[in-house]
Design an enzyme around this catalytic site. Structure first.
Site: not given
Ligand code: NAP
Length: 310
Positions: A68, A219-222, A241
């Protein structure tokens, strides 16, 4: 509720391997570097503030990777939080590097994995990594690597025997790969893509639930799709969606005076006791909103409606 309360513990606790125990609401660091998780953040002080606030709110599981940034998320963790609180668990991932354009490139050869472990140790300022996931390609997000799974996994076993790694996790795996790995050593956690609109790896989640292996949906928030009502996925692909699905999620959210993101997180927490949720954000406001989901109790009717979404 006051936001100085420790919210994360209200999500309950979960065992990670034999020795670790964490709150089921953690934090993912992928949003902290620059856009696309590449390069430095636009707001360095803001990124440090998010990490410190997460810990203040009771987060004791951080999900990171040296790819990252690359290096940026780990450097921020160290700058914000070192010396680390005693109970803080940092889970990291290896098996991937970034190229000059920011693309995620599989890198699962044994010598590459060893180098990545040492880089994580150095950047995080740890002498042992408590939990390391082997990121396997081929789940639609990362292309398959050329190195066989068994060869990469054998290196994880060796790094664990050498004491550089505590617990071993797997990411992006099939049920077959998980079972193959479990036949050799215990697997503490699995990190696959899973959220309200994407349940492709339900078989893996079921196995984790049966075997008390932590399941950490990425991607818990997609990837943003399930964030704000104007939310968009950061990805050029992924599930639709639909208007009907939006109405269902918004109906549940309105019934609790909650947000879409909070409903998405509360649904995961309720879905299986094996789930550890790691929503990612670069904003303290969104972090606080996400942590408050620990207090959202979905009714059986809410859960039935949300279960039926995908
Ligand atoms: N193993 C793997 O291959 C893999 C792949 C992807 C991710 N991950 C892990 O999973 C974690 C979570 O995934 P992710 O961060 O990519 O995606 P996510 O948690 O599904 O979504 C993050 C997105 O949602 C927005 N967001 C977060 N909280 C919000 C809220 N309350 N209201 C509106 N928008 C909101 C964020 O923007 P803002 O910054 O503007 O809030 C960002 O654009 C990562 O941080 C990483 O540690 C692992």
């Amino acid at each position: 509720m006051t936001l100085s309360d420790k919210l994360a513990p209200e999500a309950g606790r979960l065992r990670l391997g034999d020795e670790l125990s964490v709150n089921r609401l953690g934090f993912g660091t992928m949003q902290l570097p620059g856009p696309g998780s590449f390069g430095p953040p636009d707001d360095h002080a803001g990124a440090l503030a998010v990490l410190r606030r997460a810990v203040e709110l009771g987060v004791n599981y951080l999900d990171t990777s040296d790819f990252y940034g690359p290096h940026v998320a780990n450097d921020l963790i160290r700058e914000a939080l070192h010396p680390y609180p005693d109970d803080l668990v940092i889970g990291t991932k290896i098996g991937v590097v970034r190229d000059n354009w920011g693309d995620f490139v599989p890198a699962g050869a044994p010598d590459q994995l060893r180098r990545q472990v040492h880089e994580n140790l150095r950047r995080l300022g740890r002498d042992r990594l408590e939990l390391v996931y082997l990121r396997v390609g081929g789940d639609g997000l990362l292309r398959p690597g050329e190195v066989r799974f068994s060869e990469s996994f054998a290196m994880m076993v060796r790094l664990r025997e050498e004491g550089l790694i505590g617990d071993v996790g797997l990411s992006g795996v099939t049920l077959k790969q998980l079972d193959q790995a479990r036949a050799t050593i215990p697997i503490a956690a699995v990190q696959n893509r899973f959220h309200l609109l994407d349940r492709d790896c339900l078989d893996v989640l079921r196995r984790c639930t049966e075997e008390s292996i932590a399941f950490v949906p990425y991607f818990p928030l997609g990837a943003g799709l399930l964030g704000a009502r104007t939310g968009r996925s950061q990805l050029p692909f992924g599930p639709d969606f639909s208007a009907a699905q939006r109405r269902t999620v918004d109906g549940v959210a309105d019934g609790h005076d909650a947000t879409r993101a909070q409903v998405a997180i509360a649904w995961l927490l309720a879905y299986s006791p094996a789930i550890l949720v790691i929503p990612g954000t670069s904003s303290v406001r969104h972090l606080e909103e996400n942590m408050a989901a620990a207090r959202l109790r979905l009714t059986p009717a809410d859960r039935a409606a949300l279960d039926a979404l995908a």
